[in-house]
Design a protein around this motif. Structure first.
Motif, PDB file in Angstrom:
ATOM      1  N   GLU A   1       1.475   6.861  -6.722  1.00  0.00           N
ATOM      2  CA  GLU A   1       0.346   7.753  -6.989  1.00  0.00           C
ATOM      3  C   GLU A   1       0.729   9.205  -6.698  1.00  0.00           C
ATOM      4  O   GLU A   1       0.386  10.120  -7.449  1.00  0.00           O
ATOM      5  N   CYS A   2       1.437   9.424  -5.635  1.00  0.00           N
ATOM      6  CA  CYS A   2       1.891  10.766  -5.261  1.00  0.00           C
ATOM      7  C   CYS A   2       2.812  11.333  -6.355  1.00  0.00           C
ATOM      8  O   CYS A   2       2.656  12.485  -6.775  1.00  0.00           O
TER       9      CYS A   2
ATOM     10  N   ASN B   1       0.831  -1.199   0.000  1.00  0.00           N
ATOM     11  CA  ASN B   1       0.000   0.000   0.000  1.00  0.00           C
ATOM     12  C   ASN B   1       0.874   1.260   0.000  1.00  0.00           C
ATOM     13  O   ASN B   1       0.587   2.223  -0.708  1.00  0.00           O
ATOM     14  N   PHE B   2       1.938   1.246   0.794  1.00  0.00           N
ATOM     15  CA  PHE B   2       2.844   2.391   0.863  1.00  0.00           C
ATOM     16  C   PHE B   2       3.495   2.636  -0.498  1.00  0.00           C
ATOM     17  O   PHE B   2       3.571   3.782  -0.964  1.00  0.00           O
TER      18      PHE B   2
ATOM     19  N   TYR C   1       2.296   1.789  -3.423  1.00  0.00           N
ATOM     20  CA  TYR C   1       1.241   2.308  -4.304  1.00  0.00           C
ATOM     21  C   TYR C   1       1.035   3.797  -4.062  1.00  0.00           C
ATOM     22  O   TYR C   1       0.943   4.590  -5.004  1.00  0.00           O
ATOM     23  N   GLN C   2       0.969   4.193  -2.785  1.00  0.00           N
ATOM     24  CA  GLN C   2       0.764   5.603  -2.452  1.00  0.00           C
ATOM     25  C   GLN C   2       1.920   6.459  -2.955  1.00  0.00           C
ATOM     26  O   GLN C   2       1.708   7.575  -3.441  1.00  0.00           O
ATOM     27  N   LYS C   3       3.145   5.966  -2.873  1.00  0.00           N
ATOM     28  CA  LYS C   3       4.299   6.701  -3.389  1.00  0.00           C
ATOM     29  C   LYS C   3       4.192   6.893  -4.902  1.00  0.00           C
ATOM     30  O   LYS C   3       4.422   7.991  -5.410  1.00  0.00           O
TER      31      LYS C   3
ATOM     32  N   TYR D   1       3.153  12.193   6.327  1.00  0.00           N
ATOM     33  CA  TYR D   1       2.574  12.451   5.017  1.00  0.00           C
ATOM     34  C   TYR D   1       3.622  12.217   3.942  1.00  0.00           C
ATOM     35  O   TYR D   1       4.821  12.180   4.213  1.00  0.00           O
ATOM     36  N   LEU D   2       3.145  12.021   2.737  1.00  0.00           N
ATOM     37  CA  LEU D   2       4.022  11.861   1.581  1.00  0.00           C
ATOM     38  C   LEU D   2       4.031  13.155   0.800  1.00  0.00           C
ATOM     39  O   LEU D   2       3.008  13.825   0.684  1.00  0.00           O
TER      40      LEU D   2
END
Length: 126
Positions: free
Chosen positions: A14-15, A7-8, A10-12, A112-113
């Motif tokens: 996406e960011c 998940n982390f 993926y979030q990176k 936060y990213l």
């Protein structure tokens, strides 16, 4: 723990995708180089803030006025200075980008990213 890691990551991704999209829009539409337009882009991208950084690393325009005039970390700027060659573009390699996880203070603010994407244009250099 493996699910958290996936998940982390993926979030990176996406960011960074959103940062590159914002860079592309700003580089191709000078109207975005005004705070009001940057606010509109922020809403469309569904992000907390958008800041534009000059080649020196100084933030020259941001949806968070308090960030203007501050600077990005030198190691982040060094990673962004990696120049993309014509061969890279032809092979579909994206412009350099950096994603950081920041934890300002566990008790005060959550982790936060944030992502920084290099620009392949000199038109938005503050």
């Amino acid at each position: 723990m493996e699910k958290y890691g996936e998940n982390f990551e993926y979030q990176k991704r996406e960011c960074l995708r959103r940062a590159r999209s914002a860079e592309y829009i700003a580089a191709n539409d000078a109207r975005v180089l005004k705070r009001e337009r940057l606010e509109i882009l922020k809403g469309l991208m569904q992000v907390k803030d958008i800041s534009l950084i000059g080649p020196s690393g100084e933030i020259f325009l941001s949806t968070s006025v308090s960030l203007e005039g501050t600077g990005e970390n030198e190691d982040v700027m060094e990673q962004l200075r990696e120049k993309q060659t014509d061969a890279d573009r032809e092979n579909g390699k994206e412009t350099p980008g950096v994603v950081r996880a920041d934890t300002p203070g566990f008790a005060d603010k959550p982790e936060y990213l944030y992502a920084v994407a290099a620009s392949d244009t000199d038109d938005i250099d503050g």
